[in-house]
Design a protein around this motif. Structure first.
Motif, mmCIF file in Angstrom:
data_model
loop_
_atom_site.group_PDB
_atom_site.id
_atom_site.type_symbol
_atom_site.label_atom_id
_atom_site.label_comp_id
_atom_site.label_asym_id
_atom_site.label_seq_id
_atom_site.Cartn_x
_atom_site.Cartn_y
_atom_site.Cartn_z
ATOM 1 N N ILE A 1 0.856 -1.188 0.000
ATOM 2 C CA ILE A 1 0.000 0.000 0.000
ATOM 3 C C ILE A 1 0.892 1.238 0.000
ATOM 4 N N ALA A 2 0.667 2.148 -0.932
ATOM 5 C CA ALA A 2 1.460 3.382 -1.021
ATOM 6 C C ALA A 2 0.668 4.556 -0.472
ATOM 7 N N LEU A 3 1.353 5.402 0.295
ATOM 8 C CA LEU A 3 0.782 6.640 0.829
ATOM 9 C C LEU A 3 1.650 7.788 0.342
ATOM 10 N N ARG A 4 1.047 8.829 -0.171
ATOM 11 C CA ARG A 4 1.827 9.907 -0.795
ATOM 12 C C ARG A 4 1.566 11.276 -0.180
ATOM 13 N N PHE B 1 -2.782 5.959 -1.999
ATOM 14 C CA PHE B 1 -3.700 6.893 -1.360
ATOM 15 C C PHE B 1 -3.036 8.266 -1.212
ATOM 16 N N GLY B 2 -3.844 9.308 -1.371
ATOM 17 C CA GLY B 2 -3.356 10.665 -1.171
ATOM 18 C C GLY B 2 -4.435 11.540 -0.574
ATOM 19 N N ILE B 3 -4.003 12.563 0.162
ATOM 20 C CA ILE B 3 -4.912 13.528 0.789
ATOM 21 C C ILE B 3 -4.440 14.923 0.405
ATOM 22 N N HIS B 4 -5.394 15.791 0.084
ATOM 23 C CA HIS B 4 -5.071 17.198 -0.159
ATOM 24 C C HIS B 4 -5.964 18.078 0.692
#
Length: 430
Positions: free
Chosen positions: A94-97, A196-199
């Motif tokens: 799982i990648a988190l950016r 997954f990414g959050i802005h």
């Protein structure tokens, strides 16, 4: 994040889609870790760095990850940092950016940790500010990394932490960002099952989450058109070829691409001219006029169609007047497309962490994000996290990229916990 204007308005939808919440316990961070995340955010905010120049930030991140016993790789796409955390159980990758770069903006807020940094951008001395919230993104992912490292034995699979430079775009003549990280082999040896990414979003209530299945943010492409005529005196236009008239025809005809040639029932699109330059004197018809603009849309096939029709419209319009048009299209960020299956799978987790009433379906956003490159390689989920303080009208709050951009730091806990819970829930989600 690239936006059409610094004052791009945005608000989340009013109703969330009804989804049955997953029967999991919400994993939360303690007060000590929350305060660390806040401290990291303030430190990074006070020391912003422009794209491909995130030396201090990347060193801070790398040192933190190594201290947690996470395998670290640095200098990817110049200043990028990637950490790999092996869980105690078999499972997916799982990648988190998080993105690290700041903007050439002079900060106008009155927070005690405001930036006074001066940098160089396009040969000019400029103020530097985290006016898009990337400082929050880095701090949240650093916090998630600490929690996950402390609970690694309970993790099923492996976690890839991506701290990315140059989301706002590499300086002229340089490569950077997500595209370069992938070009240098980010996913070549270890391809994630999901990313997954959050802005953070300056014009949405603090703690709200905006999500969307499928296209979420537009592609962003720059075009330039050089219209070439033949210089002559303004009193005798017949003695030359007028590129100004040709340019006017091009501007008008290009507008018919979206209004008359694109099936806008499939996906919205925008073609806008931002620069028109030509001539030095009122009575001289110049040799050349320069045009520059942006293309935004939400469908990758339509994107290519617009490229073709823009070129045809410019060349044909110029030809009618006796001029010529040279069109250059600089392909920027693709459409940010969330995997519908991944969003559906992780929506219960998102609702559980943020609160079901705080999670809403987002409208399409004509801003652009280079998270799109990751989501074209593997299933991706990118969400917006509201940071407008309680009691303030989100519609009137300073938008991302504003020198007055302000983030309510209580959102940091929610973003950090989203990363953590996505990691733990993904392997077991339906």
């Amino acid at each position: 994040m690239r936006v059409i204007t610094a004052s791009l308005l945005f608000s989340f939808g009013l109703l969330a889609s009804p989804v049955v919440l997953a029967e999991h316990h919400n994993l939360t961070i303690d007060e000590e870790l929350e305060q660390k995340v806040i401290a990291w955010r303030r430190d990074i905010h006070q020391h912003p760095e422009l794209s491909n120049r995130e030396f201090r930030t990347s060193a801070l991140v790398a040192e933190h990850l190594r201290g947690l016993g996470i395998e670290v790789q640095t200098e990817i796409a110049h200043t990028g940092v990637v950490g790999m955390l092996q869980g105690g159980k078999p499972g997916p990758l799982i990648a988190l950016r998080a993105d690290m770069d700041a903007l050439p903006v002079t900060e106008q807020t009155d927070v005690p940790f405001r930036s006074t940094v001066i940098g160089e951008y396009r040969g000019n001395e400029v103020g530097v500010m985290h006016a898009c919230g990337h400082d929050l993104h880095v701090a949240m992912l650093m916090g998630a990394a600490e929690y996950l490292a402390q609970h690694r034995e309970q993790i099923a699979g492996t976690v890839m932490f991506i701290f990315q430079p140059a989301e706002e775009g590499a300086p002229p003549g340089e490569e950077g960002g997500a595209e370069l990280m992938l070009k240098e082999g980010l996913f070549a040896e270890h391809k994630p099952d999901a990313v997954f990414g959050i802005h953070v979003w300056g014009q949405a209530p603090v703690g709200t989450i905006g999500y969307r299945k499928g296209p979420l943010m537009a592609s962003s492409d720059r075009f330039e058109i050089r219209v070439k005529g033949r210089q002559t005196h303004g009193s005798a236009p017949w003695a030359g070829v007028d590129p100004i008239v040709a340019a006017a025809q091009i501007i008008n005809n290009v507008q018919t691409i979206v209004s008359r040639q694109i099936n806008i029932t499939k996906a919205p699109a925008v073609v806008s001219f931002g620069i028109v330059e030509g001539g030095v004197r009122n009575n001289i018809i110049p040799d050349e006029v320069y045009l520059e603009g942006t293309i935004r849309n939400f469908d990758m096939d339509i994107r290519q169609q617009i490229f073709r029709q823009l070129t045809q419209a410019a060349e044909a319009s110029a030809h009618v007047t006796g001029a010529t048009a040279e069109v250059t299209i600089d392909e920027g960020y693709p459409v940010t497309i969330n995997s519908p299956e991944l969003v559906a799978k992780m929506l219960p987790t998102t609702q559980r962490v943020a609160g079901e009433t705080m999670v809403h379906e987002s409208p399409l956003v004509t801003g652009a994000e280079d998270f799109s490159f990751y989501a074209l390689e593997v299933p991706g989920m990118f969400v917006f996290l509201g940071v407008t303080p309680e009691g303030q009208d989100p519609a009137k709050a300073p938008a991302n990229h504003s020198p007055f951009f302000y983030a309510d730091e209580s959102a940091l806990r929610i973003g950090t916990e989203l990363f953590i819970n996505w990691v733990f829930d993904y392997p077991e989600a339906g």
